[in-house]
Each structure stands twice: as C-alpha cells, then as structure tokens.
Design an enzyme around this catalytic site. Structure first.
Site, PDB file in Angstrom:
ATOM      1  CB  THR A   5       0.725  -3.314   6.498  1.00 36.58           C
ATOM      2  OG1 THR A   5      -0.565  -3.360   5.894  1.00 36.58           O
ATOM      3  CG2 THR A   5       1.313  -1.927   6.411  1.00 36.58           C
ATOM      4  CG  ASP A   6      -2.288  -7.316   4.062  1.00 37.27           C
ATOM      5  OD1 ASP A   6      -2.605  -6.456   4.908  1.00 37.27           O
ATOM      6  OD2 ASP A   6      -2.936  -7.502   3.016  1.00 37.27           O
ATOM      7  CE  LYS A  10      -2.731  -4.665   8.356  1.00 40.17           C
ATOM      8  NZ  LYS A  10      -2.851  -4.606   6.903  1.00 40.17           N
ATOM      9  CD  GLU A  23      -4.690 -28.106  26.878  1.00 46.26           C
ATOM     10  OE1 GLU A  23      -5.286 -29.077  26.386  1.00 46.26           O
ATOM     11  OE2 GLU A  23      -5.055 -27.543  27.923  1.00 46.26           O
ATOM     12  CE1 TYR A  81      -4.076  -0.075  -1.022  1.00 47.55           C
ATOM     13  CE2 TYR A  81      -5.992   0.580   0.258  1.00 47.55           C
ATOM     14  CZ  TYR A  81      -4.781  -0.061   0.166  1.00 47.55           C
ATOM     15  OH  TYR A  81      -4.275  -0.704   1.249  1.00 47.55           O
ATOM     16  CB  THR A  95      -0.915  -0.016   1.241  1.00 49.86           C
ATOM     17  OG1 THR A  95      -1.813  -1.103   1.087  1.00 49.86           O
ATOM     18  CG2 THR A  95      -1.703   1.260   1.396  1.00 49.86           C
ATOM     19  CB  SER A 100       2.809  -7.698   1.641  1.00 50.59           C
ATOM     20  OG  SER A 100       1.824  -7.540   2.611  1.00 50.59           O
TER      21      SER A 100
HETATM   22  N1  ASP Z   1      -2.713  -5.516   1.054  1.00 48.76           N
HETATM   23  C1  ASP Z   1      -1.697  -4.541   1.294  1.00 48.76           C
HETATM   24  C2  ASP Z   1      -0.348  -5.219   1.303  1.00 48.76           C
HETATM   25  O1  ASP Z   1      -0.008  -5.871   2.248  1.00 48.76           O
HETATM   26  C3  ASP Z   1      -1.951  -3.831   2.574  1.00 48.76           C
HETATM   27  C4  ASP Z   1      -0.940  -2.806   2.985  1.00 48.76           C
HETATM   28  O2  ASP Z   1       0.154  -2.715   2.464  1.00 48.76           O
HETATM   29  O3  ASP Z   1      -1.264  -2.058   3.935  1.00 48.76           O
HETATM   30  O4  ASP Z   1       0.362  -5.121   0.345  1.00 48.76           O
END
Ligand code: ASP
Length: 362
Positions: free
Chosen positions: A125-126, A198, A319, A59, A45, A92
């Site tokens: 971020t993923d 995350k 467990e 997006y 992103t 990602s």
């Molecule tokens: N789907 C995006 C990615 O991980 C989300 C992000 O970058 O915030 O590339």
C-alpha cells in the site's frame, strides 16, 4: 445370459460416459462464459506474514506467492477464470522505476490478447498510488486494470487482503470498469489512480481521494460507479514505454521552515533531469532556496512547483512568477505523482510549455 449381462453393463457404462461428457461440456461452457482475469503479484503486506495472528506491525511483507494468494480465495473461480503471475516480490517502499516498466510492458502484452479481459495487480500500500498513476499513463488498453493491497498481513485475524482481492477481481471482471483508467480497490471502495492517496499509516480505510472523492463502491461483488476523472489516461495519453529501458532521473525535494539548498545541489550533481519542489502552501519558495532553483533551471533541469499540503491546485504565476522563471506547476498532482508525470514528459520533450500542458491534461 452372460452376453446379455455384459452388453447391459456396456450400455450402462456408455450412458455414464455420455452423461459425464455432457456435464463436463456444461462446466467448460460455464467456464468459458466467465471473464478471464490475470492477477499480477508484486508483493506488499497483502503477501505478508507475521509470527502471530494479532501482529499487524513489524511483520514481513512480500512472502506469499501468487498461487497461494489465489488459493486463499476459492470464490474467485465463481467470478472469473483466474491466472496468476509473480512479477516482483517486494515491499512497496522498495518499488522502483524498473519494476514499473516491467509491469507496464507485461500488462500491455496481456491486454492485447483477446483471452485476457482484465488485470488485477496486488501491491504494497505504501507506493500503490504511484504505481497506479504510472500505469494510468502508460497502459494502452481500455480493459480494466485494478490495483489491490492490504493493510493487515495475510496471517492476521480479519486480514483485509482476501476480500480486497475478491473485490478487485470483481471490478476487473466487470465491463462497467472499462475505459475508466486504472482503478484502486480496497475496503469496498473504488478510487481513480490520479486522485487517490494513502492517508493513514495503519487503518484499512487508508485510501482516499481528498480533493475529488472516490469513484465507486463494490457492492455484492459488483462495482457501482458514481463519477469518473475528467483527466486523460491509458489509451488517450501520448506516453508509450514499449521501447523505454530507463526513465529520466527526477527526484523530490521537500519544503519546510529553515529549508536549505543542499539536497537540490546534490540531486543536480547526481545528474537529475528534473526536480519536484514539494513546497509549503501553494508551492511557495523559500528566499534562501529560490536562487538555487533559478540556477538549476538555467542548467537545463526542469523545476516543477508542487505542494506538500495534500490538497488544492498549485496556481501558475501565483507564489512565483513561473512564466519568467520558466518553471512548471503541478496543478493538483501530489509531489510523488508529479515525479511520475515529469519522468514520462521528459521521455517526449524538454519544452516547459509542453510539459505544463501535460500537467493540465493528465
Ligand atoms: N510496507 C508495506 C508495503 O507497502 C505496507 C503495505 O503493503 O500495507 O509493501
């Protein structure tokens, strides 16, 4: 008189050349004093674009090239001498083991150079926390490696990417960041690769380390550190991917009420060498699934019991009787990070005692 005039002009010209030479030498001198940071872009992103400035969902990720990411933050040049390379251009969620190997190898080559002081990786971020942990285990340098991302695309009002890149470069350029393992810097905070995750689908404060906390803040373009993970990383690990072309197949099976063995059998039939069981609670095993795991272990596949809870250690022989079943526990690693450690462990050994040691070491 004519001669006199032209010699005056020549003297003036020479003087101005001399002045320019002094000024450009000073500029070059200043440039040399700044640390050299290379930005390796992978997409996400942070490099995303949307049709409208108010659009922060739906997006397109991974569009803007690294040069444009750098040009968008002219102040970077005051912090470091910047170079950029495009290693990948993916959202990602589509990150792969192969991109990780390419990225890690490139980082190791760059950090072995005297004229590279630190690395910033721009990333979606993923799966950012996974790439960070992978690099934390295979980068062979104490120089700073910092991952940055953004929750809002580059075209959004208050896009968080530019400031996150600025802060990431500031962290990578600082000697204070060396020897701390791979770091993750977003939202003015610094987290360690092992413990960060995350935690929110949309807000800019999504990265947290729920069990152990952040390691520092970025204040006024300087990192301020408060703590550091006790787990071994980078130069202290036994993992070396220099000659590794593919990583052993390891997948994750999620625990839930009414769980069944179908995905386990499918992964084993596909050739998996290890399975991460992301169990409920303390990595508990459902009665209808436990026999499948025992069978699969007998075929030589490594079973790691981890937890879907998001916090706390999975206790060995808690467990399940791991000693009898020859299972490994993930300690406090999330299932997605346990997958990474098991893949790397399997490049060295199939011995479950050794693998368990690694889970208590990294
Ligand atoms: N789907 C995006 C990615 O991980 C989300 C992000 O970058 O915030 O590339």
């Amino acid at each position: 008189m004519k001669m006199h005039n032209s010699s005056l002009q020549t003297t003036a010209l020479l003087a101005s050349y001399a002045l320019m030479a002094v000024l450009s030498a000073t500029a070059a001198g200043q440039e040399q004093k700044l640390p050299n940071v290379t930005i390796l872009a992978t997409g996400g992103t942070i490099a995303g674009t949307a049709a409208a400035a108010t659009q922060v969902a739906g997006y397109t990720s991974a569009k803007v090239p690294v040069e444009q990411l750098i040009d968008a933050v002219p102040d970077l040049k005051k912090v470091a001498n910047i170079k950029g390379e495009q290693v990948a251009q993916v959202a990602s969620e589509s990150m792969t083991n192969d991109v990780w190997l390419k990225l890690a190898k490139r980082i190791n080559v760059l950090l072995a150079q005297q004229d590279v002081d630190g690395i910033v990786v721009t990333h979606g971020t993923d799966t950012l926390e996974e790439t960070a942990y992978f690099l934390n285990l295979v980068v062979k340098s104490a120089k700073p490696v910092v991952l940055v991302g953004a929750m809002r695309p580059s075209t959004a009002i208050s896009a968080d990417g530019p400031f996150n890149i600025y802060n990431g470069v500031a962290v990578a350029a600082s000697k204070a960041s060396a020897g701390r393992g791979v770091l993750v810097s977003l939202n003015d905070q610094i987290n360690g690769a092992r413990d960060v995750t995350k935690m929110n689908t949309m807000t800019v404060d999504t990265f947290r380390a729920p069990d152990f906390g952040l390691v520092g803040y970025v204040v006024g373009g300087q990192p301020q550190f408060y703590r550091t993970s006790t787990r071994k990383h980078t130069t202290e690990t036994e993992f070396d991917v220099t000659n590794v072309e593919t990583l052993p197949a390891v997948d994750i099976v999620y625990g839930y009420a009414n769980m069944n063995r179908i995905p386990l059998d499918a992964f084993v039939a596909a050739g998996d060498k290890g399975i991460i069981h992301a169990g409920v609670g303390d990595g508990s095993l459902a009665a209808q699934v436990k026999p499948a795991l025992i069978e699969i272990r007998k075929k030589g596949v490594i079973i790691v019991r981890s937890s879907r809870t998001g916090g706390g250690p999975v206790v060995r022989n808690g467990e399940a009787n791991d000693d009898d079943l020859d299972f490994v526990v993930s300690d406090t690693l999330s299932p997605q990070k346990a997958r990474i450690l098991l893949m790397l462990a399997l490049t060295k050994t199939n011995n479950t005692k050794e693998i368990q040691r690694m889970f208590y070491t990294y």
